[in-house]
Motif scaffolding. Structure first.
Motif, PDB file in Angstrom:
ATOM      1  N   ARG A  75       0.819  -1.222   0.000  1.00 42.81           N
ATOM      2  CA  ARG A  75       0.000   0.000   0.000  1.00 42.81           C
ATOM      3  C   ARG A  75       0.850   1.268   0.000  1.00 42.81           C
ATOM      4  O   ARG A  75       0.445   2.302  -0.513  1.00 42.81           O
ATOM      5  CB  ARG A  75      -0.884  -0.031   1.248  1.00 42.81           C
ATOM      6  CG  ARG A  75      -1.912   1.057   1.349  1.00 42.81           C
ATOM      7  CD  ARG A  75      -2.920   0.685   2.420  1.00 42.81           C
ATOM      8  NE  ARG A  75      -3.946   1.707   2.524  1.00 42.81           N
ATOM      9  CZ  ARG A  75      -3.924   2.660   3.456  1.00 42.81           C
ATOM     10  NH1 ARG A  75      -2.929   2.724   4.304  1.00 42.81           N
ATOM     11  NH2 ARG A  75      -4.893   3.540   3.514  1.00 42.81           N
ATOM     12  N   PHE A  76       2.020   1.165   0.590  1.00 39.97           N
ATOM     13  CA  PHE A  76       2.842   2.359   0.740  1.00 39.97           C
ATOM     14  C   PHE A  76       3.934   2.458  -0.320  1.00 39.97           C
ATOM     15  O   PHE A  76       4.800   3.312  -0.231  1.00 39.97           O
ATOM     16  CB  PHE A  76       3.501   2.381   2.109  1.00 39.97           C
ATOM     17  CG  PHE A  76       2.549   2.639   3.226  1.00 39.97           C
ATOM     18  CD1 PHE A  76       1.367   3.321   3.000  1.00 39.97           C
ATOM     19  CD2 PHE A  76       2.829   2.208   4.509  1.00 39.97           C
ATOM     20  CE1 PHE A  76       0.481   3.566   4.024  1.00 39.97           C
ATOM     21  CE2 PHE A  76       1.952   2.452   5.547  1.00 39.97           C
ATOM     22  CZ  PHE A  76       0.774   3.134   5.308  1.00 39.97           C
TER      23      PHE A  76
ATOM     24  N   SER B 195      -0.970  13.788   8.419  1.00 42.32           N
ATOM     25  CA  SER B 195      -1.607  12.744   9.212  1.00 42.32           C
ATOM     26  C   SER B 195      -0.817  11.449   9.111  1.00 42.32           C
ATOM     27  O   SER B 195       0.258  11.411   8.498  1.00 42.32           O
ATOM     28  CB  SER B 195      -3.049  12.534   8.753  1.00 42.32           C
ATOM     29  OG  SER B 195      -3.722  11.689   9.675  1.00 42.32           O
ATOM     30  N   SER B 197      -0.962   7.139   8.379  1.00 42.33           N
ATOM     31  CA  SER B 197      -1.683   6.057   7.730  1.00 42.33           C
ATOM     32  C   SER B 197      -1.056   4.749   8.188  1.00 42.33           C
ATOM     33  O   SER B 197       0.144   4.681   8.424  1.00 42.33           O
ATOM     34  CB  SER B 197      -1.576   6.222   6.213  1.00 42.33           C
ATOM     35  OG  SER B 197      -2.395   5.294   5.556  1.00 42.33           O
ATOM     36  N   ASP B 199      -0.704   0.634   7.361  1.00 40.01           N
ATOM     37  CA  ASP B 199      -0.907  -0.471   6.425  1.00 40.01           C
ATOM     38  C   ASP B 199      -1.167  -1.737   7.233  1.00 40.01           C
ATOM     39  O   ASP B 199      -0.324  -2.165   8.021  1.00 40.01           O
ATOM     40  CB  ASP B 199       0.344  -0.625   5.562  1.00 40.01           C
ATOM     41  CG  ASP B 199       0.183  -1.703   4.511  1.00 40.01           C
ATOM     42  OD1 ASP B 199      -0.953  -2.191   4.336  1.00 40.01           O
ATOM     43  OD2 ASP B 199       1.181  -2.055   3.861  1.00 40.01           O
ATOM     44  N   GLY B 205      -5.708  -0.748   4.731  1.00 36.75           N
ATOM     45  CA  GLY B 205      -5.108   0.110   5.730  1.00 36.75           C
ATOM     46  C   GLY B 205      -6.131   1.077   6.274  1.00 36.75           C
ATOM     47  O   GLY B 205      -7.290   1.104   5.856  1.00 36.75           O
ATOM     48  N   ASP B 207      -6.500   5.236   7.587  1.00 31.95           N
ATOM     49  CA  ASP B 207      -5.912   6.572   7.651  1.00 31.95           C
ATOM     50  C   ASP B 207      -6.421   7.275   8.910  1.00 31.95           C
ATOM     51  O   ASP B 207      -7.623   7.303   9.168  1.00 31.95           O
ATOM     52  CB  ASP B 207      -6.303   7.393   6.416  1.00 31.95           C
ATOM     53  CG  ASP B 207      -5.808   6.739   5.138  1.00 31.95           C
ATOM     54  OD1 ASP B 207      -4.699   6.180   5.148  1.00 31.95           O
ATOM     55  OD2 ASP B 207      -6.553   6.759   4.134  1.00 31.95           O
TER      56      ASP B 207
END
Lengths: 156, 237
Positions: A75-76, B195, B197, B199, B205, B207
């Motif tokens: 995801r990152f 902010s 987040s 995973d 994930g 936020d």
């Protein structure tokens, strides 16, 4: 002269034998040339990190492809690239790039799973069962994905 | 025999993909990459010391086992699969859990930053996550954190926790808290709001809601040539 560790030699051999396989898998999944090069690079870095713990008597390609898929679904990953920047890669030549843009646009209507399932089964000669193990899904789901992919491309 | 349009696309794909050239050498992770000498490692060591101090501080606040709970670069593995068939399934939790409790569905989770505090070149956020779903669910005790600005730019991205991660049962409506430490954010000024987040793995994930809509809290830049660092404590009740 230093004597290379057996795992280091096995790693070098894996790179020589499978970089193209990993790149093609990454390209099918990401539909992005630069991202695919980046994914292949990172997949081999993971292999490097794990080289001393792997059973090198077994085929390493499935390991590499699963690692690549996991990297691709990170995801990152995009954020990470924006922080650290991607390693510079050799750009394809102009003719290849132009041709790639056309193919990329055609394949963009498919999901990553549909695209990769289609490429693995139609071009790489994978069975649905083998592709399913790499892609983390069932052979039946892959058959459906390939069928959807063909229909989408035919109707595009 | 005539080729179908799909066959032609695949033929083209095959031809173009075959033109890719591998890098000249197999990539290796190496100490002393390039011309980096021992003196160039000093800033890295200084940053590591600062992070260690910060982590120790975090541990003192929580009263937990610092080394066992904060995923540092040396404490986490890369998440690469194991061979052969286990490679296609996610690693299972370290502790067995009742079958009736399932992994938390990311949309059911809400997270918010409740505070930012400063500490020796770092900033530490307190984050609360709440299960808004109707059932008890399992949350990995450690997630992969990232500091993100209002434009979606990643300011610091953490390591994935890849050793066997424990899970925590989170009842409907209940919440958990963690501390997230961020160090050495350099580059262009962030766009509000900044902010965090988290995973949770497999592309899911959550936020966190920022402290405020105009919050641009980031730690000071200690060295632009060093990477930003971000670590989190385990979620705790």
């Amino acid at each position: 002269m230093a004597i290379a560790e057996p795992a280091d030699l096995a790693y070098e051999r894996a790179f020589a034998d499978h970089w193209r396989d990993v790149f093609r898998f990454a390209l099918a999944w990401s539909n992005d040339w630069a991202a695919a090069e980046d994914l292949a690079q990172d997949a081999f870095l993971k292999l490097w990190d794990h080289r001393s713990r792997l059973d090198w008597t077994r085929p390493v390609l499935p390991w590499l492809l699963v690692a690549t898929r996991r990297l691709a679904t990170d995801r990152f990953r995009r954020l990470k690239r924006s922080v650290g920047g991607a390693a510079p890669q050799a750009e394809p030549d102009e003719a290849t790039r132009v041709r790639w843009f056309d193919i990329q646009a055609a394949m963009a209507i498919l999901s990553p799973l549909e695209r990769t399932a289609l490429v693995m089964t139609a071009l790489e000669g994978s069975t649905y069962e083998a592709a399913g193990l790499v892609l983390g899904t069932s052979a039946g789901a892959l058959r459906a994905a390939v069928s959807r992919a063909r229909t989408k491309l035919e109707n595009a | 025999m005539d080729r179908t349009p799909v066959d032609r696309i695949l033929d083209d794909w095959d031809a173009v993909a075959s033109r890719a050239q591998p890098p000249g050498t197999a990539p290796r992770r190496a100490w002393g990459r390039g011309s980096r000498g021992v003196f160039n490692l000093l800033p890295l060591a200084a940053a590591a010391l600062a992070i260690a101090i910060g982590v120790a501080w975090l541990g003192g606040r929580i009263g937990g086992n610092v080394g066992g709970t904060v995923p540092t670069a040396s404490a986490v593995s890369s998440g690469a699969p194991s061979l052969p068939t286990a490679s296609t399934t996610p690693s299972s939790p370290a502790s067995p859990t009742p079958a009736a409790i399932v992994a938390c569905d990311a949309p059911a989770l809400t997270a918010r930053i409740t505070a930012w505090e400063g500490a020796a070149g770092s900033r530490i956020a307190t984050v609360r996550v709440t299960n808004g779903g109707p059932e008890t669910c399992m949350l990995p005790s450690i997630a992969r954190p990232a500091l993100v600005d209002g434009s979606g730019r990643g300011l610091a991205v953490g390591q994935a926790p890849t050793r066997n991660v424990k899970t925590i049962d989170l009842a409907a409506g209940a919440g958990l808290t963690t501390l997230v430490q961020v160090t050495n954010v350099c580059g262009a000024a962030p766009i509000a709001p900044v902010s965090l987040s988290f995973d949770l793995g497999d592309g899911h994930g959550v936020d966190a809601r920022p402290l405020s809509a105009d919050d641009v809290t980031v730690p000071p830049c200690n060295g632009p040539t060093l990477p930003a660092q971000i670590d989190m404590q385990e979620w705790a009740r």
